[in-house]
Scaffold this motif. Structure first.
Motif, PDB file in Angstrom:
ATOM      1  N   SER A 247     -12.226   5.768 -16.982  1.00  0.00           N
ATOM      2  CA  SER A 247     -13.300   6.254 -17.834  1.00  0.00           C
ATOM      3  C   SER A 247     -14.092   5.065 -18.380  1.00  0.00           C
ATOM      4  O   SER A 247     -13.614   3.928 -18.395  1.00  0.00           O
ATOM      5  N   LYS A 248     -15.300   5.333 -18.858  1.00  0.00           N
ATOM      6  CA  LYS A 248     -16.097   4.267 -19.478  1.00  0.00           C
ATOM      7  C   LYS A 248     -15.402   3.722 -20.713  1.00  0.00           C
ATOM      8  O   LYS A 248     -15.515   2.541 -21.024  1.00  0.00           O
ATOM      9  N   LYS A 249     -14.673   4.586 -21.385  1.00  0.00           N
ATOM     10  CA  LYS A 249     -13.963   4.179 -22.596  1.00  0.00           C
ATOM     11  C   LYS A 249     -12.937   3.099 -22.295  1.00  0.00           C
ATOM     12  O   LYS A 249     -12.720   2.181 -23.098  1.00  0.00           O
ATOM     13  N   ASP A 250     -12.310   3.171 -21.130  1.00  0.00           N
ATOM     14  CA  ASP A 250     -11.247   2.230 -20.762  1.00  0.00           C
ATOM     15  C   ASP A 250     -11.729   1.120 -19.834  1.00  0.00           C
ATOM     16  O   ASP A 250     -10.927   0.318 -19.350  1.00  0.00           O
ATOM     17  N   LEU A 251     -13.023   1.067 -19.578  1.00  0.00           N
ATOM     18  CA  LEU A 251     -13.548   0.165 -18.552  1.00  0.00           C
ATOM     19  C   LEU A 251     -13.274  -1.310 -18.861  1.00  0.00           C
ATOM     20  O   LEU A 251     -12.910  -2.078 -17.958  1.00  0.00           O
ATOM     21  N   THR A 252     -13.429  -1.719 -20.097  1.00  0.00           N
ATOM     22  CA  THR A 252     -13.232  -3.129 -20.446  1.00  0.00           C
ATOM     23  C   THR A 252     -11.828  -3.590 -20.072  1.00  0.00           C
ATOM     24  O   THR A 252     -11.647  -4.667 -19.482  1.00  0.00           O
ATOM     25  N   TYR A 253     -10.820  -2.778 -20.395  1.00  0.00           N
ATOM     26  CA  TYR A 253      -9.444  -3.131 -20.056  1.00  0.00           C
ATOM     27  C   TYR A 253      -9.260  -3.254 -18.553  1.00  0.00           C
ATOM     28  O   TYR A 253      -8.688  -4.234 -18.050  1.00  0.00           O
ATOM     29  N   TYR A 254      -9.752  -2.256 -17.805  1.00  0.00           N
ATOM     30  CA  TYR A 254      -9.492  -2.242 -16.370  1.00  0.00           C
ATOM     31  C   TYR A 254     -10.258  -3.338 -15.627  1.00  0.00           C
ATOM     32  O   TYR A 254      -9.756  -3.875 -14.634  1.00  0.00           O
ATOM     33  N   LEU A 255     -11.442  -3.692 -16.090  1.00  0.00           N
ATOM     34  CA  LEU A 255     -12.154  -4.785 -15.440  1.00  0.00           C
ATOM     35  C   LEU A 255     -11.437  -6.108 -15.659  1.00  0.00           C
ATOM     36  O   LEU A 255     -11.470  -6.995 -14.787  1.00  0.00           O
ATOM     37  N   GLU A 256     -10.769  -6.253 -16.791  1.00  0.00           N
ATOM     38  CA  GLU A 256      -9.983  -7.453 -17.044  1.00  0.00           C
ATOM     39  C   GLU A 256      -8.705  -7.446 -16.217  1.00  0.00           C
ATOM     40  O   GLU A 256      -8.297  -8.467 -15.647  1.00  0.00           O
ATOM     41  N   ASN A 257      -8.052  -6.294 -16.116  1.00  0.00           N
ATOM     42  CA  ASN A 257      -6.777  -6.207 -15.405  1.00  0.00           C
ATOM     43  C   ASN A 257      -6.959  -6.117 -13.895  1.00  0.00           C
ATOM     44  O   ASN A 257      -6.029  -6.412 -13.146  1.00  0.00           O
ATOM     45  N   CYS A 258      -8.135  -5.714 -13.458  1.00  0.00           N
ATOM     46  CA  CYS A 258      -8.415  -5.550 -12.026  1.00  0.00           C
ATOM     47  C   CYS A 258      -9.675  -6.338 -11.661  1.00  0.00           C
ATOM     48  O   CYS A 258     -10.777  -5.779 -11.630  1.00  0.00           O
ATOM     49  N   PRO A 259      -9.524  -7.642 -11.387  1.00  0.00           N
ATOM     50  CA  PRO A 259     -10.691  -8.481 -11.074  1.00  0.00           C
ATOM     51  C   PRO A 259     -11.424  -7.993  -9.825  1.00  0.00           C
ATOM     52  O   PRO A 259     -10.864  -7.281  -8.990  1.00  0.00           O
ATOM     53  N   ASP A 260     -12.651  -8.430  -9.691  1.00  0.00           N
ATOM     54  CA  ASP A 260     -13.474  -8.083  -8.542  1.00  0.00           C
ATOM     55  C   ASP A 260     -12.781  -8.526  -7.250  1.00  0.00           C
ATOM     56  O   ASP A 260     -12.507  -9.714  -7.053  1.00  0.00           O
ATOM     57  N   PRO A 261     -12.478  -7.610  -6.333  1.00  0.00           N
ATOM     58  CA  PRO A 261     -11.841  -7.981  -5.064  1.00  0.00           C
ATOM     59  C   PRO A 261     -12.620  -8.999  -4.254  1.00  0.00           C
ATOM     60  O   PRO A 261     -12.055  -9.689  -3.405  1.00  0.00           O
ATOM     61  N   ASN A 262     -13.925  -9.091  -4.507  1.00  0.00           N
ATOM     62  CA  ASN A 262     -14.715 -10.042  -3.733  1.00  0.00           C
ATOM     63  C   ASN A 262     -14.431 -11.486  -4.104  1.00  0.00           C
ATOM     64  O   ASN A 262     -14.822 -12.409  -3.396  1.00  0.00           O
ATOM     65  N   LEU A 263     -13.713 -11.708  -5.210  1.00  0.00           N
ATOM     66  CA  LEU A 263     -13.242 -13.058  -5.518  1.00  0.00           C
ATOM     67  C   LEU A 263     -12.278 -13.534  -4.440  1.00  0.00           C
ATOM     68  O   LEU A 263     -12.197 -14.737  -4.145  1.00  0.00           O
ATOM     69  N   LEU A 264     -11.543 -12.591  -3.856  1.00  0.00           N
ATOM     70  CA  LEU A 264     -10.647 -12.914  -2.753  1.00  0.00           C
ATOM     71  C   LEU A 264     -11.363 -12.874  -1.402  1.00  0.00           C
ATOM     72  O   LEU A 264     -11.226 -13.782  -0.582  1.00  0.00           O
ATOM     73  N   LEU A 265     -12.129 -11.805  -1.178  1.00  0.00           N
ATOM     74  CA  LEU A 265     -12.704 -11.586   0.143  1.00  0.00           C
ATOM     75  C   LEU A 265     -13.914 -12.476   0.418  1.00  0.00           C
ATOM     76  O   LEU A 265     -14.168 -12.854   1.560  1.00  0.00           O
ATOM     77  N   LYS A 266     -14.688 -12.749  -0.630  1.00  0.00           N
ATOM     78  CA  LYS A 266     -15.857 -13.641  -0.506  1.00  0.00           C
ATOM     79  C   LYS A 266     -16.860 -13.145   0.557  1.00  0.00           C
ATOM     80  O   LYS A 266     -17.362 -13.918   1.377  1.00  0.00           O
ATOM     81  N   ILE A 267     -17.141 -11.855   0.522  1.00  0.00           N
ATOM     82  CA  ILE A 267     -18.142 -11.285   1.414  1.00  0.00           C
ATOM     83  C   ILE A 267     -19.512 -11.653   0.870  1.00  0.00           C
ATOM     84  O   ILE A 267     -19.811 -11.384  -0.301  1.00  0.00           O
ATOM     85  N   LYS A 268     -20.347 -12.250   1.688  1.00  0.00           N
ATOM     86  CA  LYS A 268     -21.668 -12.704   1.236  1.00  0.00           C
ATOM     87  C   LYS A 268     -22.605 -11.524   1.102  1.00  0.00           C
ATOM     88  O   LYS A 268     -22.619 -10.645   1.945  1.00  0.00           O
TER      89      LYS A 268
END
Length: 225
Positions: A204-225
Motif C-alpha cells: 500500500s502507499k501507506k507502507d511504501l517508505t518501509y518497503y522501498l527501503e527493505n526492497c532496493p531497486d532490482p536494477n542496482l543488480l541488473l544494471k539494465i540501461k
C-alpha cells in the motif's frame, strides 16, 4: 560498513533471464495507472494482456519488456489478494517485472542457497516461487523469483546452492502463475523476517517508505540501461 546498494554496484554481468538475450533486446514498459492504453483492456484476461506485451515487444524490436519498480498499478484492482480500505489497498509494485514467453530459463542473480520455495496459488498471486539467500562481504540479503513453472520447484530442496547465472527454473504460464501474462517478478529483500516461500511484492502507499527501503531497486543488480 558499505551499504548493500554500494556492494551491488560492484557486481558485474548479473542476469536473471536467459543469458543469450543481451540487454540491447530489452525494452522498458509502463504498466502504471498513467498508461491510458491499459484503460481499454481487461487486465485480468491473460490472453489479452499477453497480446499487449507481444505487440509492445514487436513495436520496439525487443525480446524482453522490463520495469515496474515503485510503480502504481491498476493491474491488481478487483483481485481479493490486494483489496483493503483505500489507505490499505495494495497497488504499489516493489519488484521488477521482466515479460517474456513461458518456458524461458530463469537464472540465479548471484551465488546463493535456497532459503525457501512455495506454490503461492490463487488469482494475482506468485504461483511457484523461489527465494535465494545471499551473503556478500558478510551482508545477507535475499532474491525472490515469482511466477515460475511448477517444474521449477518440484525437486528443489532447502539449502541447495546455485552459482551466479546458473539456471534456477523456467517461467510459468497463466495456468499456474496467478493468472498473468508470463513474466518474472524479481525482487531484492534485505530483511525477510518470518516469511517462507513468499514475500509481499505489492504494498500500500501507506507502507511504501518501509518497503522501498527493505526492497532496493532490482536494477542496482541488473544494471539494465
Amino acid at each position: 560498513m558499505p551499504t548493500l546498494e554500494s556492494l551491488f554496484l560492484k557486481l558485474k554481468d548479473v542476469k536473471v533471464i536467459d543469458q543469450s538475450i543481451p540487454y540491447m533486446h530489452y525494452t522498458p514498459i509502463d504498466l502504471s495507472v498513467w498508461n491510458t492504453n491499459l484503460t481499454q483492456m481487461d487486465l485480468k484476461n491473460p490472453q489479452d494482456f499477453e497480446l499487449f506485451i507481444e505487440n509492445h515487444l514487436h513495436k520496439n524490436n525487443a525480446k524482453i519488456a522490463f520495469g515496474g519498480y515503485n510503480e502504481e498499478r491498476n493491474l491488481y484492482d478487483n483481485r481479493t489478494l490486494f483489496e483493503g480500505e483505500q489507505s490499505e489497498k495494495r497497488n504499489m509494485h516493489i519488484g521488477m517485472d521482466l515479460w517474456i514467453k513461458a518456458g524461458t530459463p530463469i537464472l540465479a542473480a548471484v551465488d546463493g542457497i535456497v532459503h525457501s520455495f512455495n506454490f503461492n496459488a490463487g488469482s494475482g498471486n506468485y504461483g511457484p516461487t523461489i527465494i535465494l539467500e545471499h551473503c556478500i562481504d558478510n551482508q545477507i540479503f535475499y532474491t525472490l523469483y515469482g511466477h515460475l513453472a511448477l517444474e521449477s520447484i518440484e525437486k528443489l530442496a532447502i539449502g541447495t546452492a546455485f552459482r551466479q547465472g546458473e539456471p534456477l527454473g523456467t517461467l510459468g504460464d497463466s495456468a499456474v502463475n496467478g493468472g498473468y501474462s508470463p513474466h518474472l517478478h524479481f525482487q531484492i529483500i534485505k530483511n525477510i523476517a518470518d516469511y517462507v516461500g513468499d514475500y509481499p511484492g505489492v504494498c500500500s502507499k501507506k507502507d511504501l517508505t518501509y518497503y522501498l527501503e527493505n526492497c532496493p531497486d532490482p536494477n542496482l543488480l541488473l544494471k539494465i540501461k
